[in-house]
Scaffold this motif. Sequence first.
Motif, short mmCIF file in Angstrom:
data_model
loop_
_atom_site.label_atom_id
_atom_site.label_comp_id
_atom_site.label_asym_id
_atom_site.label_seq_id
_atom_site.Cartn_x
_atom_site.Cartn_y
_atom_site.Cartn_z
N ALA A 87 -23.12 -45.30 -0.20
CA ALA A 87 -21.97 -44.93 0.64
C ALA A 87 -21.99 -45.63 1.99
CB ALA A 87 -21.94 -43.41 0.83
N ASP A 88 -23.18 -45.98 2.51
CA ASP A 88 -23.26 -46.64 3.81
C ASP A 88 -23.06 -48.15 3.72
OD1 ASP A 88 -25.64 -47.67 2.81
OD2 ASP A 88 -26.92 -46.78 4.35
N GLY A 89 -22.81 -48.67 2.51
CA GLY A 89 -22.54 -50.09 2.32
C GLY A 89 -23.75 -50.92 1.91
N THR A 90 -24.93 -50.35 1.90
CA THR A 90 -26.12 -51.08 1.46
C THR A 90 -25.96 -51.42 -0.01
OG1 THR A 90 -27.50 -49.93 3.06
CG2 THR A 90 -28.63 -51.01 1.24
N ARG A 91 -26.24 -52.69 -0.38
CA ARG A 91 -26.04 -53.15 -1.74
C ARG A 91 -27.33 -53.65 -2.37
NH1 ARG A 91 -21.35 -57.34 -0.70
NH2 ARG A 91 -20.32 -56.05 0.82
N PHE A 92 -27.37 -53.52 -3.68
CA PHE A 92 -28.47 -54.02 -4.50
C PHE A 92 -27.82 -54.74 -5.66
CE2 PHE A 92 -31.93 -53.87 -7.51
CZ PHE A 92 -33.09 -53.71 -6.77
N THR A 93 -28.10 -56.04 -5.83
CA THR A 93 -27.45 -56.84 -6.86
C THR A 93 -28.46 -57.33 -7.88
OG1 THR A 93 -25.73 -57.52 -5.32
CG2 THR A 93 -26.05 -58.90 -7.25
N LEU A 94 -28.13 -57.16 -9.15
CA LEU A 94 -28.94 -57.62 -10.27
C LEU A 94 -28.12 -58.60 -11.08
CD1 LEU A 94 -30.01 -54.14 -11.64
CD2 LEU A 94 -31.51 -55.73 -10.47
N SER A 95 -28.73 -59.68 -11.51
CA SER A 95 -28.06 -60.62 -12.40
C SER A 95 -28.86 -60.70 -13.69
CB SER A 95 -27.99 -62.00 -11.74
OG SER A 95 -27.54 -62.95 -12.67
N SER A 96 -28.17 -60.74 -14.81
CA SER A 96 -28.86 -60.81 -16.09
C SER A 96 -29.73 -62.05 -16.18
CB SER A 96 -27.87 -60.74 -17.24
OG SER A 96 -26.95 -61.80 -17.16
N THR A 97 -29.34 -63.14 -15.54
CA THR A 97 -30.15 -64.35 -15.58
C THR A 97 -31.46 -64.16 -14.82
OG1 THR A 97 -29.01 -65.27 -13.66
CG2 THR A 97 -28.16 -65.88 -15.83
N GLN A 98 -31.51 -63.24 -13.88
CA GLN A 98 -32.72 -62.99 -13.11
C GLN A 98 -33.66 -62.00 -13.81
OE1 GLN A 98 -30.65 -61.54 -9.65
NE2 GLN A 98 -31.26 -63.32 -8.47
N VAL A 99 -33.13 -61.09 -14.61
CA VAL A 99 -33.97 -60.01 -15.14
C VAL A 99 -34.36 -60.16 -16.61
CG1 VAL A 99 -33.07 -58.35 -13.48
CG2 VAL A 99 -32.05 -58.47 -15.74
N LYS A 100 -33.71 -61.02 -17.35
CA LYS A 100 -34.01 -61.12 -18.79
C LYS A 100 -35.46 -61.50 -19.06
CE LYS A 100 -29.53 -61.52 -20.76
NZ LYS A 100 -29.22 -60.23 -21.25
N GLY A 101 -36.08 -62.33 -18.24
CA GLY A 101 -37.44 -62.79 -18.48
C GLY A 101 -38.53 -61.90 -17.91
N LEU A 102 -38.17 -60.77 -17.33
CA LEU A 102 -39.18 -59.90 -16.72
C LEU A 102 -39.98 -59.16 -17.78
CD1 LEU A 102 -37.14 -58.30 -13.79
CD2 LEU A 102 -38.58 -60.33 -13.73
N ASP A 103 -41.27 -58.95 -17.51
CA ASP A 103 -42.09 -58.14 -18.42
C ASP A 103 -41.92 -56.67 -18.05
OD1 ASP A 103 -43.80 -57.54 -16.22
OD2 ASP A 103 -45.21 -59.13 -16.78
N ALA A 104 -42.59 -55.78 -18.77
CA ALA A 104 -42.42 -54.33 -18.57
C ALA A 104 -42.80 -53.91 -17.15
CB ALA A 104 -43.25 -53.57 -19.59
N ARG A 105 -43.88 -54.46 -16.62
CA ARG A 105 -44.31 -54.09 -15.26
C ARG A 105 -43.28 -54.54 -14.23
NH1 ARG A 105 -46.17 -56.90 -11.40
NH2 ARG A 105 -46.69 -58.69 -12.69
N GLN A 106 -42.80 -55.77 -14.37
CA GLN A 106 -41.81 -56.29 -13.43
C GLN A 106 -40.49 -55.51 -13.53
OE1 GLN A 106 -42.09 -60.24 -15.06
NE2 GLN A 106 -42.97 -61.05 -13.15
N THR A 107 -40.12 -55.13 -14.73
CA THR A 107 -38.91 -54.33 -14.93
C THR A 107 -39.04 -52.98 -14.24
OG1 THR A 107 -38.46 -55.44 -17.02
CG2 THR A 107 -37.37 -53.33 -16.67
N ALA A 108 -40.19 -52.34 -14.40
CA ALA A 108 -40.43 -51.05 -13.74
C ALA A 108 -40.41 -51.19 -12.22
CB ALA A 108 -41.77 -50.47 -14.20
N GLU A 109 -40.98 -52.27 -11.71
CA GLU A 109 -40.96 -52.51 -10.26
C GLU A 109 -39.54 -52.72 -9.75
OE1 GLU A 109 -43.56 -55.83 -9.67
OE2 GLU A 109 -45.37 -54.59 -9.89
#
Length: 142
Positions: A87-109
């Motif tokens: 609500a305060d405008g803070t944003r978090f952006t995820l792109s599928s090209t950035q997250v597809k190669g992550l392992d389970a630990r990186q995904t959880a982080e």
Amino acid sequence: MQATIIVESVNAPVGTDDLRRWLGGQPELRGRIRRRADVPEPGTMGAAADAVIAVLEPGGVVAALAGAVVTWVRTRGGTQTVTVTRADGTRFTLSSTQVKGLDARQTAELAERLAAMLEDRGDEARPGPEDGRAARPGTPRR
């Protein structure tokens, strides 16, 4: 607290409605997810902006949303960018090209960083550079 989630898809058969259905199917999020469509003002051109609204409370619900969003992005074909905005405008952006190669630990982080941003836990959210670009996948923008 409330979060707004927008999906931008390139050459992908999925979008905001698919994410809304996915989130609504998560037991912890039932009844907390709804659709928001902004209708263009009369006399203006452009498409309506479609978004998902999540009504949250700290703790398990925020963690469930963060994990579900990251999982959704990782499991979809094509290229999507998902932006979660507090609500305060803070944003978090995820792109599928950035997250597809992550392992389970990186995904959880990544899910933990998103949850930290949603709950405004300060340093745990690891903000990106001043120009608003993410320093690494999922780094919030302020």
